[in-house]
Design an enzyme around this catalytic site. Structure first.
Site, PDB file in Angstrom:
ATOM      1  N   THR A 142     -13.446   5.849   8.292  1.00  0.00           N
ATOM      2  CA  THR A 142     -14.184   5.248   7.164  1.00  0.00           C
ATOM      3  C   THR A 142     -14.077   3.724   7.289  1.00  0.00           C
ATOM      4  OG1 THR A 142     -12.353   4.900   5.619  1.00  0.00           O
ATOM      5  CG2 THR A 142     -13.296   7.128   5.687  1.00  0.00           C
ATOM      6  N   TYR A 149       0.837  -1.212   0.000  1.00  0.00           N
ATOM      7  CA  TYR A 149       0.000   0.000   0.000  1.00  0.00           C
ATOM      8  C   TYR A 149       0.863   1.250   0.000  1.00  0.00           C
ATOM      9  CZ  TYR A 149      -3.506   3.343   1.822  1.00  0.00           C
ATOM     10  OH  TYR A 149      -4.344   4.418   2.020  1.00  0.00           O
TER      11      TYR A 149
HETATM   12  P1  NAD Z   1     -13.372   3.232   1.705  1.00  0.00           P
HETATM   13  O1  NAD Z   1     -12.985   1.812   1.617  1.00  0.00           O
HETATM   14  O2  NAD Z   1     -14.416   3.655   2.657  1.00  0.00           O
HETATM   15  O3  NAD Z   1     -13.787   3.802   0.267  1.00  0.00           O
HETATM   16  C1  NAD Z   1     -13.065   3.489  -0.894  1.00  0.00           C
HETATM   17  C2  NAD Z   1     -14.023   3.528  -2.070  1.00  0.00           C
HETATM   18  O4  NAD Z   1     -13.279   3.143  -3.237  1.00  0.00           O
HETATM   19  C3  NAD Z   1     -15.167   2.512  -1.909  1.00  0.00           C
HETATM   20  O5  NAD Z   1     -16.404   3.114  -2.222  1.00  0.00           O
HETATM   21  C4  NAD Z   1     -14.798   1.423  -2.886  1.00  0.00           C
HETATM   22  O6  NAD Z   1     -15.904   0.715  -3.429  1.00  0.00           O
HETATM   23  C5  NAD Z   1     -14.068   2.225  -3.967  1.00  0.00           C
HETATM   24  N1  NAD Z   1     -13.266   1.361  -4.823  1.00  0.00           N
HETATM   25  C6  NAD Z   1     -12.488   0.317  -4.431  1.00  0.00           C
HETATM   26  N2  NAD Z   1     -11.974  -0.270  -5.521  1.00  0.00           N
HETATM   27  C7  NAD Z   1     -12.420   0.419  -6.600  1.00  0.00           C
HETATM   28  C8  NAD Z   1     -12.220   0.294  -7.995  1.00  0.00           C
HETATM   29  N3  NAD Z   1     -11.466  -0.693  -8.514  1.00  0.00           N
HETATM   30  N4  NAD Z   1     -12.815   1.196  -8.820  1.00  0.00           N
HETATM   31  C9  NAD Z   1     -13.591   2.176  -8.300  1.00  0.00           C
HETATM   32  N5  NAD Z   1     -13.830   2.336  -7.003  1.00  0.00           N
HETATM   33  C10 NAD Z   1     -13.244   1.456  -6.159  1.00  0.00           C
HETATM   34  O7  NAD Z   1     -12.011   4.007   2.009  1.00  0.00           O
HETATM   35  P2  NAD Z   1     -11.697   5.556   2.280  1.00  0.00           P
HETATM   36  O8  NAD Z   1     -11.072   5.622   3.610  1.00  0.00           O
HETATM   37  O9  NAD Z   1     -12.861   6.407   1.966  1.00  0.00           O
HETATM   38  O10 NAD Z   1     -10.540   5.779   1.200  1.00  0.00           O
HETATM   39  C11 NAD Z   1     -10.596   6.747   0.165  1.00  0.00           C
HETATM   40  C12 NAD Z   1      -9.169   7.105  -0.238  1.00  0.00           C
HETATM   41  O11 NAD Z   1      -8.501   7.707   0.877  1.00  0.00           O
HETATM   42  C13 NAD Z   1      -8.314   5.897  -0.628  1.00  0.00           C
HETATM   43  O12 NAD Z   1      -7.497   6.234  -1.730  1.00  0.00           O
HETATM   44  C14 NAD Z   1      -7.474   5.656   0.606  1.00  0.00           C
HETATM   45  O13 NAD Z   1      -6.278   4.983   0.305  1.00  0.00           O
HETATM   46  C15 NAD Z   1      -7.265   7.065   1.084  1.00  0.00           C
HETATM   47  N6  NAD Z   1      -6.883   7.156   2.503  1.00  0.00           N
HETATM   48  C16 NAD Z   1      -7.725   6.757   3.495  1.00  0.00           C
HETATM   49  C17 NAD Z   1      -7.322   6.867   4.821  1.00  0.00           C
HETATM   50  C18 NAD Z   1      -8.196   6.452   5.993  1.00  0.00           C
HETATM   51  O14 NAD Z   1      -7.714   6.455   7.134  1.00  0.00           O
HETATM   52  N7  NAD Z   1      -9.474   6.118   5.780  1.00  0.00           N
HETATM   53  C19 NAD Z   1      -6.059   7.385   5.124  1.00  0.00           C
HETATM   54  C20 NAD Z   1      -5.228   7.792   4.090  1.00  0.00           C
HETATM   55  C21 NAD Z   1      -5.656   7.681   2.774  1.00  0.00           C
END
Ligand code: NAD
Length: 245
Positions: A188, A153
């Site tokens: 999330t 990741y």
């Molecule tokens: P989440 O799992 O709640 O949401 C991710 C979304 O991406 C989901 O709706 C999922 O269906 C969609 N997704 C997954 N694979 C996909 C694909 N192949 N095509 C299209 N959509 C797809 O996670 P989140 O926390 O909302 O994450 C959103 C972004 O933020 C991500 O890039 C994640 O890496 C980043 N992020 C999150 C955190 C955290 O703590 N939650 C921290 C740093 C970065």
């Protein structure tokens, strides 16, 4: 809410839930028409229906190049243009290097890294046609630090940071700004993939002593999308409660 994005059209990948849904809501509240794309059709359609006529959902797997071509055609057919692309979709599969299968590394690469690359490749076509615009790539503090137990990741998120700076240079002559946002731990469904002790350690590592809210990432994205950020490109905006300091 202000109307700084009135007349603009935004596309948010992974917009059905979590941070992406908060971004879609915020950009919509600031006046933009919003295309929500995701592989979760029910949740994405429900959000678009809730937001109303200035929103639409399209099923779209970001790791599939043909799906990007179809998504661009769908958004321009529906809303006529594209001004803001938010590459938010991502997956997180923790695991130590010795225990991680190559297929899992490739899976995370395909969605988190190749997905962002394809977004910048195909998204720039309607952005150019609109005379410019902006791309915001959601990386992570895992794109700014090392995290033991998450090398696959982490690799994708550092790649997003590097691709963002390169795209900012490449697309500046086309008046397309490209920036990255680096969330800390945000409340999330993604955090459910972490062992509880990792989430506790994250909380302790955060000087503000709380987990962030998806709306706090959405606020950063709205700022970078709008006219107040008109001279900002290639920047990384960290929203992490002070973790990486
Ligand atoms: P989440 O799992 O709640 O949401 C991710 C979304 O991406 C989901 O709706 C999922 O269906 C969609 N997704 C997954 N694979 C996909 C694909 N192949 N095509 C299209 N959509 C797809 O996670 P989140 O926390 O909302 O994450 C959103 C972004 O933020 C991500 O890039 C994640 O890496 C980043 N992020 C999150 C955190 C955290 O703590 N939650 C921290 C740093 C970065």
């Amino acid at each position: 809410m202000n109307d700084k994005l009135e007349g603009k059209v935004a596309l948010v990948t992974g917009g059905a839930r979590g941070i992406g849904a908060a971004i879609a809501r915020r950009l919509h509240a600031e006046g933009a028409a919003v295309a929500i794309t995701d592989i979760l059709s029910d949740a994405g359609q429900a959000l678009a229906a809730e937001l109303g006529p200035r929103a639409a959902f399209f099923h779209h797997d970001v790791g599939d190049e043909t799906a990007w071509i179809d998504a661009m055609a769908a958004v321009t057919a529906t809303f006529g243009r594209l001004d803001i692309l938010v590459n938010n979709a991502g997956i997180f599969h923790p695991g130590e290097i010795a225990q991680t299968a190559a297929a899992d590394v490739e899976h995370q690469f395909r969605i988190n890294q190749l997905g962002v690359f394809l977004g910048m490749k195909h998204g720039q076509v309607p952005l150019r046609a609109a005379g410019g615009g902006c791309i915001i790539n959601i990386s992570s503090i895992a794109g700014q630090l090392g995290f033991p137990g998450a090398a696959a990741y982490v690799g994708t998120k550092w790649a997003v940071r590097g691709m963002t700076k390169t795209a900012a240079l490449e697309l500046a002559p086309l008046h397309i700004r490209v920036n990255s946002v680096h969330p800390g731990f945000i409340d999330t469904p993604m955090l459910e993939n972490n062992p509880p002790e990792a989430n506790q350690a994250g909380l302790e590592a955060t000087p503000l002593k709380r987990i962030g809210k998806p709306e706090e990432i959405a606020a950063a994205v709205a700022f970078l999308s709008g006219p107040d950020a008109g001279f900002i490109t290639g920047a990384e905006l960290t929203v992490d409660g002070g973790w990486i300091l």
